[in-house]
Write an enzyme that holds these catalytic residues in place. Structure first.
Site, PDB file in Angstrom:
ATOM      1  CB  CYS A 140      13.074   7.833   9.432  1.00 54.60           C
ATOM      2  SG  CYS A 140      13.957   7.033   8.252  1.00 54.60           S
ATOM      3  CD  GLU A 179      10.162  12.105  12.559  1.00 57.37           C
ATOM      4  OE1 GLU A 179       9.019  11.662  12.665  1.00 57.37           O
ATOM      5  OE2 GLU A 179      11.121  11.058  12.038  1.00 57.37           O
ATOM      6  CD  GLU A 237      12.905  -0.095  10.092  1.00 55.68           C
ATOM      7  OE1 GLU A 237      13.025   0.669  10.815  1.00 55.68           O
ATOM      8  OE2 GLU A 237      13.431  -1.114   9.740  1.00 55.68           O
ATOM      9  CE  LYS A 265      -1.717   2.597   3.247  1.00 53.29           C
ATOM     10  NZ  LYS A 265      -1.421   3.786   2.339  1.00 53.29           N
TER      11      LYS A 265
END
Ligand code: NAD
Length: 480
Positions: A286, A385, A252, A178
C-alpha cells in the site's frame, strides 16, 4: 497439500457450521496449496459471542493487569518468532512475497510490534486525575473499546494482524480476526502462536472468510469497533455502514505515493532503498512509491536507472533466497496488472523495462518489473493504485512543481524524498499531504503512527496513537 478443518473460536479449534471451504492457490505454481473452512454467518456469531464473554466484566481477561497483558504480548512475540520461518514460507507461497522479505516484514516487524505494545502498556497512564475547574476532581479513565472486528488484506497478513491484535490486547480488548481467503493458511500458524502464548479463551478468535464474513462482522451488534485494512472501495463501504451504525472504525486503505528525487540524488548509493520504497513485495504494497518524480535535468538518467533496477531484479520462485521479485498473489491480480500495462501503452507512455511475463517461468502469476517513462500525469497508470511491479517516471521543473505533482493524488498514504541535503528534505517533507513520509528510506516503525489522508483512510495504527484507537476516555466528575 495443507488441510485445515476447524475455525479458532473461544480458545479452541471448533468445527465450522457449514462445509464451505476456501482453496488457497500457490502464486508461483497455480496449484492448490491448501484448504481451510470458510466461516459462515453462524461462525461469526459464535466468534463474537466468545469475544463478548471474554470481554465481559468479571471475566478472567477483564481483571488482568496491564503488566499481565504486557507479559502475554511478550510471550506472543516469542511464539510468533519461533514459527517465523514456517509463516514466511507459507506467505511466500500464498501471495508471492520473496521469502527474505517475508522474514523481515512478516516476521521480524510483527514481532517488534508485539514487543513494542508490551513495553508501552507496562507504564501507560490508563487513569488520570485532573483538578476540576468547577470544584471537585475529574478522573479520566481510558477503558478498552470492547470487541474489535479486525479485517485484513492478503498482502502482509501477519504484519496487518499484528497492527490490530497487539494494541487491542494491550488495551484489554478482545478480537475477532478475519484473514483474507488468499492467505487463510498462514493464519493457522498465528493460531498456534496464540495458543502457545496462553491467550485466554475467546480473547482472540480467527475465522477466515470472504466479503460476506467481513460484512457480518461490520454489522454485528456485538462488535464495538472495526479495524479494516484493504482497498479504498471496500473501505468506503465499511466506513459508510459504520457511520450509520455510529460504530468507531479505523480504515487503512490504498495508496499511490510519490518518490521525489532531488537534483543532487546519488542513485547508486540509494539503489537498495529505492528498490525497497518502490518494488517491495512485487509492488503489492500500500505504501509503494510507484510515481517517480525526476528533475528534468536528470530525467533520462533516472529513467535509465529505474529501467536497469527493474531489468536487473531477479524474478523467480519466492522461496529462492536470491529472488527479489516473485509472482503476484492471484491470477486476477495478474490480469489487473497486465490491464494497467496495456492501458499505459495505449495512453502513449513509453515502456522502458518489462511489460510482459518473464520468459523463463512457465507457470505462476508473474509479471516482469515494469517501468514507464513519458507518463501523462492524468493517465490511469499515474493516478490509480496498480498493486503490482509497475513504476511511472514523471519529470518536474522545480521543487514546487515536484511537490504539487506529488500532492496531485486522490491518495495520501506515504511518499519519500531522496537527497543529501537535510534542509531540502525537510522542506519537501513538510509540504507533502500524506500520513507518513521517508527521507532516503521508507519503512514503517512500530513507535510511529501509521495511516493515510484523503482516500488512503481514517485513523492511525502503531505508536501510542494505535493504542489510543483501542481505548475510549471515560470521565468521572467527583465531589468527594
Ligand atoms: P479488499 O478490500 O478486497 O479486501 C480486504 C479485506 O476485506 C479482505 O479480508 C476481504 O475478504 C474483506 N472484504 C472484502 N469486501 C468486504 C466487504 N464488503 N465488507 C467487509 N469486508 C470485506 O482488499 P485486498 O485486495 O485484499 O487488499 C489490497 C488493498 O489493500 C490495496 O488497495 C492496498 O493498498 C490495501 N492495503 C492497505 C494497507 C494500509 O495499511 N493502508 C495495507 C495493506 C493493503
Amino acid at each position: 497439500m495443507i488441510e485445515q478443518k476447524a475455525l479458532f473460536v473461544d480458545g479452541g479449534l471448533e468445527a465450522p457450521s457449514t462445509s464451505e471451504t476456501i482453496t488457497v492457490i500457490g502464486a508461483s505454481t497455480g496449484e492448490i496449496l491448501g484448504v481451510t473452512p470458510a466461516a459462515a454467518e453462524q461462525d461469526v456469531d459464535a466468534a463474537v459471542a466468545a469475544a463478548r464473554r471474554a470481554f465481559a466484566p468479571g471475566s478472567p481477561w477483564s481483571v488482568w493487569s496491564a503488566g499481565e497483558r504486557a507479559d502475554l504480548l511478550d510471550r506472543l512475540a516469542d511464539e510468533v518468532e519461533k514459527r517465523g520461518a514456517e509463516a514466511a514460507a507459507l506467505v511466500a507461497q500464498e501471495n508471492g512475497m520473496p521469502f527474505s522479505t517475508a522474514m523481515s516484514v512478516e516476521v521480524a516487524l510483527p514481532v517488534a510490534v508485539y514487543r513494542y505494545y508490551a513495553q508501552l502498556v507496562r507504564d501507560y497512564a490508563f487513569s488520570e486525575t485532573r483538578p476540576g475547574m468547577l470544584g471537585g476532581t475529574v478522573v479520566v479513565d481510558r477503558v478498552p473499546v470492547g470487541v474489535l472486528g479486525a479485517i485484513v488484506a492478503w498482502n502482509y497478513p501477519n504484519l496487518l494482524t499484528a497492527f490490530k491484535v497487539a494494541p487491542a490486547l494491550a488495551a484489554g480488548c478482545t478480537v475477532v480476526l478475519k484473514p483474507s481467503p488468499e492467505t487463510a493458511l498462514d493464519s493457522y500458524v498465528f493460531v498456534e502462536a496464540v495458543q502457545a502464548a496462553g491467550v485466554p479463551a475467546g480473547v482472540v478468535n480467527v475465522i477466515p472468510g470472504g466479503a460476506e464474513v467481513g460484512r457480518r462482522l461490520v454489522e454485528h451488534p456485538g462488535v464495538d469497533k472495526i479495524s479494516f485494512t484493504g482497498s479504498t472501495a471496500v473501505g468506503r463501504e465499511i466506513g459508510a455502514r459504520c457511520g450509520e451504525l455510529l460504530k468507531p472504525v479505523t480504515l487503512e486503505l490504498g495508496g499511490k505515493s510519490a518518490a521525489i528525487l532531488l537534483e543532487d540524488v546519488d542513485l547508486a548509493a540509494n539503489a537498495e532503498g529505492l528498490f525497497q520504497a518502490t518494488l517491495l513485495n512485487n509492488g503489492q504494497t500500500c505504501v509503494a512509491n510507484t510515481r517517480i518524480l525526476a528533475p528534468r535535468s536528470r530525467y533520462d538518467e533516472i529513467v535509465d536507472f529505474f529501467a536497469a533496477l527493474a531489468a536487473g531484479a531477479a524474478v523467480g520462485d519466492p522461496l529462492d533466497p536470491a529472488t527479489l521479485v516473485g509472482p503476484l498473489a492471484t491470477a486476477r491480480q495478474r490480469d489487473r496488472v497486465e490491464g494497467y500495462v496495456a492501458r499505459g501503452i495505449a495512453d502513449g507512455a513509453r515502456l522502458v523495462a518489462g511489460g510482459g511475463r518473464p520468459a523463463h517461468l512457465d507457470r505462476g502469476w508473474y509479471v516482469e518489473p515494469t517501468v514507464f517513462a513519458d507518463v501523462h500525469p492524468d493517465s490511469a497508470i499515474a493516478r490509480e493504485e496498480i498493486f503490482g511491479p509497475v513504476l511511472s517516471v514523471l519529470p518536474y521543473d522545480d521543487v514546487d512543481h515536484a511537490v504539487a505533482r506529488a500532492n496531485d493524488s486522490d491518495y495520501g498514504l506515504a511518499g519519500t524524498v531522496w537527497t543529501s541535503d537535510p534542509d531540502a528534505a525537510r522542506t519537501v517533507s513538510s509540504a507533502i499531504d500524506s500520513g507518513t513520509f521517508g527521507i532516503n528510506y521508507f519503512m514503517l516503525d512500530p513507535v510511529a503512527p501509521f495511516g493515510g489522508t484523503k482516500a488512503s483512510g481514517l485513523g492511525r495504527e502503531l505508536g501510542p496513537e494505535g493504542l489510543e484507537a483501542c481505548l475510549r476516555p471515560r470521565s468521572t466528575y467527583s465531589a468527594v
